[in-house]
Enzyme design. Sequence first.
Site, PDB file in Angstrom:
ATOM      1  N   ASP A 219       0.812  -1.217   0.000  1.00 51.60           N
ATOM      2  CA  ASP A 219       0.000   0.000   0.000  1.00 51.60           C
ATOM      3  C   ASP A 219       0.848   1.271   0.000  1.00 51.60           C
ATOM      4  O   ASP A 219       0.310   2.371  -0.029  1.00 51.60           O
ATOM      5  CB  ASP A 219      -0.933  -0.003   1.220  1.00 51.60           C
ATOM      6  CG  ASP A 219      -2.120   0.936   1.048  1.00 51.60           C
ATOM      7  OD1 ASP A 219      -2.597   1.097  -0.089  1.00 51.60           O
ATOM      8  OD2 ASP A 219      -2.574   1.512   2.055  1.00 51.60           O
ATOM      9  N   THR A 246      -8.157   5.196  -0.762  1.00 42.66           N
ATOM     10  CA  THR A 246      -8.344   3.847  -1.285  1.00 42.66           C
ATOM     11  C   THR A 246      -9.770   3.353  -1.076  1.00 42.66           C
ATOM     12  O   THR A 246     -10.338   3.523   0.003  1.00 42.66           O
ATOM     13  CB  THR A 246      -7.366   2.869  -0.610  1.00 42.66           C
ATOM     14  OG1 THR A 246      -6.037   3.320  -0.830  1.00 42.66           O
ATOM     15  CG2 THR A 246      -7.524   1.468  -1.167  1.00 42.66           C
ATOM     16  N   GLN A 297      -5.606  -1.987  -7.107  1.00 48.97           N
ATOM     17  CA  GLN A 297      -6.293  -1.106  -6.172  1.00 48.97           C
ATOM     18  C   GLN A 297      -7.122  -0.093  -6.951  1.00 48.97           C
ATOM     19  O   GLN A 297      -6.713   0.364  -8.018  1.00 48.97           O
ATOM     20  CB  GLN A 297      -5.268  -0.369  -5.300  1.00 48.97           C
ATOM     21  CG  GLN A 297      -5.858   0.517  -4.224  1.00 48.97           C
ATOM     22  CD  GLN A 297      -4.776   1.210  -3.394  1.00 48.97           C
ATOM     23  OE1 GLN A 297      -4.423   2.345  -3.676  1.00 48.97           O
ATOM     24  NE2 GLN A 297      -4.246   0.523  -2.383  1.00 48.97           N
TER      25      GLN A 297
END
Length: 321
Positions: A219, A246, A297
């Site tokens: 991440d 996100t 993502q």
Amino acid sequence: MNPDDLNQVEHEQISTSLEVERLEVNLFRSKSLWVPLNARGVFGGQVISQAVVSATHSVPPVYSLHSLHCYFLAKASPATPIVYQVDHVRNGNSYVTRAVRAVQNGHNIFIMVCSFHKPEPWQPSLQWRMPEVPPPDQCEDEVDLFTRLIKDPKTPQRNLKLLEDILDQRKRSPIDVRLAKDHDISEGGVVRYMYWMKARNIPKYEAPFQKGILAYISDLRFIATPSRILGLKGRTGPNSLGMSSTIDHVIWFYDHDFDTGDWLLYEMESPRIGSGRAVVHGRIYTRDGRLIAVVSQEGVLRTNIRAPEELKQETKPMAKL
């Protein structure tokens, strides 16, 4: 007192960031939470990794985590521990499935479904080749980068405080980051960013914990890729970043023997940006070129461009059937 004042600094040891307390058989609680600089809430990679550790505790060691799919439902505050509830969705012969709900103050803030698999190394294998990049020892460490920028007389005075805060954060981080290629454009016109990353000063952990660390690493810098491709800068003006957050995060693990304490190459690209959202794809390689994980993502990506006035008008509610 502002609850966010209780935020803890990012721990220098990654093991501390991932640590959870077992309350019951399928119930776990975070021990530390960290909010990155200028972020809306707790670092998403930390929430994912703590959920991974919690789920892994519920699975026999013969099974290995091979994928996770998660959604961020609300921002997490550092003021209250996160409770992770693990649900045994399925126990099969080759695969087992777990669902993890992260709860804070009685509200679901995050959900994850993850699958564990008995590895089958005798099956055929194929992977994309690792991009050619300078080795880590030829790439500038981010601590050195921000130190250099602060000392550079050409750096605007108004930027110094932010750079100093970033430098302080990077010094504390358990993850070492070095830019390998910046805004690299392939022959097909794909813009890519590539970073060398590794966990600092860790022993060779067993595979399950290595995957928790890799989830944390996955991440880092990821959601920033689309805004960098668009050239968004600052927080004011039409070409500035208004919001970045996100929505969901996916990891597929394709190797069970890697060391996050050694350098990993993280390649990132964004194939689609639009309607206030952006998709990012990533591939993580070991230093010797093994593709160990594929990451995707989607996130909110908004500039400071205002919506047209006609779209701001309230619409009449539709008639109910």
